[in-house]
Design a protein around this motif. Sequence first.
Motif, PDB file in Angstrom:
ATOM      1  N   GLY A 255       0.784  -1.227   0.000  1.00 57.04           N
ATOM      2  CA  GLY A 255       0.000   0.000   0.000  1.00 57.04           C
ATOM      3  C   GLY A 255       0.815   1.276   0.000  1.00 57.04           C
ATOM      4  N   LEU A 261      -3.641   1.655  -3.799  1.00 55.10           N
ATOM      5  CA  LEU A 261      -4.368   1.004  -2.706  1.00 55.10           C
ATOM      6  C   LEU A 261      -5.871   1.284  -2.789  1.00 55.10           C
ATOM      7  N   LYS A 262      -6.236   2.503  -3.187  1.00 53.67           N
ATOM      8  CA  LYS A 262      -7.656   2.831  -3.325  1.00 53.67           C
ATOM      9  C   LYS A 262      -8.318   1.928  -4.372  1.00 53.67           C
ATOM     10  N   GLN A 263      -7.666   1.804  -5.514  1.00 56.06           N
ATOM     11  CA  GLN A 263      -8.228   0.964  -6.577  1.00 56.06           C
ATOM     12  C   GLN A 263      -8.254  -0.504  -6.155  1.00 56.06           C
ATOM     13  N   SER A 265      -8.393  -1.821  -3.094  1.00 54.96           N
ATOM     14  CA  SER A 265      -9.365  -2.117  -2.041  1.00 54.96           C
ATOM     15  C   SER A 265     -10.771  -2.271  -2.605  1.00 54.96           C
ATOM     16  N   SER A 266     -11.110  -1.422  -3.574  1.00 55.36           N
ATOM     17  CA  SER A 266     -12.430  -1.503  -4.191  1.00 55.36           C
ATOM     18  C   SER A 266     -12.602  -2.813  -4.958  1.00 55.36           C
ATOM     19  N   HIS A 269     -12.590  -5.882  -2.549  1.00 52.48           N
ATOM     20  CA  HIS A 269     -13.874  -5.969  -1.833  1.00 52.48           C
ATOM     21  C   HIS A 269     -14.949  -6.598  -2.715  1.00 52.48           C
ATOM     22  N   GLN A 288      -6.765   7.574   5.152  1.00 48.90           N
ATOM     23  CA  GLN A 288      -7.171   7.052   3.845  1.00 48.90           C
ATOM     24  C   GLN A 288      -6.779   5.585   3.679  1.00 48.90           C
ATOM     25  N   SER A 289      -5.528   5.272   3.992  1.00 49.72           N
ATOM     26  CA  SER A 289      -5.058   3.896   3.798  1.00 49.72           C
ATOM     27  C   SER A 289      -5.787   2.929   4.719  1.00 49.72           C
ATOM     28  N   GLU A 291      -8.827   3.263   5.860  1.00 52.73           N
ATOM     29  CA  GLU A 291     -10.177   3.113   5.305  1.00 52.73           C
ATOM     30  C   GLU A 291     -10.179   2.100   4.157  1.00 52.73           C
ATOM     31  N   CYS A 292      -9.162   2.170   3.320  1.00 44.71           N
ATOM     32  CA  CYS A 292      -9.042   1.217   2.212  1.00 44.71           C
ATOM     33  C   CYS A 292      -8.842  -0.206   2.724  1.00 44.71           C
ATOM     34  N   ALA A 296     -11.257  -3.587   2.355  1.00 44.59           N
ATOM     35  CA  ALA A 296     -10.765  -4.789   1.685  1.00 44.59           C
ATOM     36  C   ALA A 296     -10.729  -6.012   2.596  1.00 44.59           C
TER      37      ALA A 296
END
Length: 504
Positions: A255, A261-263, A265-266, A269, A288-289, A291-292, A296
């Motif tokens: 991460g 990492l945002k992409q 995690s989505s 999930h 932010q990290s 939350e991601c 996930a």
Amino acid sequence: MKIAFISGSCQTLGIQYISAVLKAGGHQTKLFMDPQLFNDSFLSINFLSRMFDQKKEIVAQLKAYAPDLIAISVITDFYQWASGMARMIKQEMDVPIILGGIHPTSVPERVMKNPLVDMICLGEGEYAMLELVNSMAKGCIDCSIPNIWFKKDGKIIKNDIRPLIEDIDSLPLPDKDLYYEDSPKFVKAYPYLIATDRGCPCSCSYCCHSYLKPFYKGKGRYFRQRSVENVMRELKASKAKYHMKHIEFVDDSFGHNIEWLKQFSSEYHKHIGIKFLCNMSPMDINEQSIECLKLANCAVISMGLQSWDKSIRERVFNRKIPNEVMENAISLIKKANIALSVDNIVGLPEQKEDDLIDSIKFYSKIRPNRIYFFKLQYYPNTQITKRARETGLFTDEGYDDLLEGKCSDVFRMKSLVARKRRLNKNMIRINTLLFLMDFLPGEMIDRIIEKKTYLYFPTLFDPYFIFIIRRLLSADAEAGLYRESTLSRYRYYIKRKFLKWVGF
């Protein structure tokens, strides 16, 4: 061509990637795994190790397979094991043996002096091994292949290092069947290992990256990352095929790229959702990290903190991370109810009792799920080893043992160096307290420190045994996964050995 890979008791992603490249090139590969029962990095009992040793069986299986090349991936801790394995093979078979991995890469001249070794592969081995095997298939070994050193006519041929693989998405997916087909226990009990990047953004003095970064200078971008699409392609295929229960991301700094990492995690999930473990730098932990990671389904985050002494951390370890950043990272992880595992290094020559006591006080308040204290291990050619050598910490004999992989022991604490016997014993007592922390309430830890009752702890046994007991009894996810995989390995191979003894 038929290539035999020999592995110790742990999965090796390097072998899996090389096998995938060789298979894509039309070659045949097979894994031969030594379970190293009672003789691994955690547990060593000599008479039981001899009783359950399976090297003879492995050599017999190799003879039946009749490979054209035998390849062994070697870390420093297992170099002596690899040499022993090579010795038994050479006594029974006339097959070239090539060693690869971080140990031959770190000390190539030393390994090439080993009469049991015919070739070594330095650095990334996928395409170097493919070129080697292709040349062997043509009936004449090409001794000019970059990354590979050869022995020929009594001389050593030292070839240059090829550029790093910039686009790691271009590699085939790792050959997981290599392990899962050889050892069914991996599917049931072991975490699915996956790496999403290569290299590391950091250069900690005790880590191999402190050597590899200058080793690869001018050979391309050192830190490279797989695309989210490529990672998801592997995970989707493996989820359907292996039905894995746990996933472990083995990246040194998972991460590190927040947009990645945002992409990830989505997508994770939506399509995977399996609980996973990962290693992260405190510098990459923010709201932010977290939350991601929470989205996930991250179950455990492991962080290397190493020392709460800023001077040691920056001056000795080359880790320029403020205490406030580490404290904030811990706070965010605990607030998100993600299990936290922290690593610390002890056993530095200049380390004082007060340094460790301060760490104990801090951890007794924040209570991570798991606290590891590893003895500082000097590995060949790392920055910390070079400095220790320059300052005279090693005798000539001790340094020679280090290069031969004879002193790799990151858990046992009685080898802590101290000039005064009393200080050595006190450090052992403190390390006993370190290993007991997870079992004892914070209030009890505080009283032990306040009254200094730890000074009355016995020193007849190694605190390492407490580490084993703790891992067997702890209820957290990380310890449970370790326990399940270890017990599975022992059950599987002891049963095989027993059936052979009784004639089945």
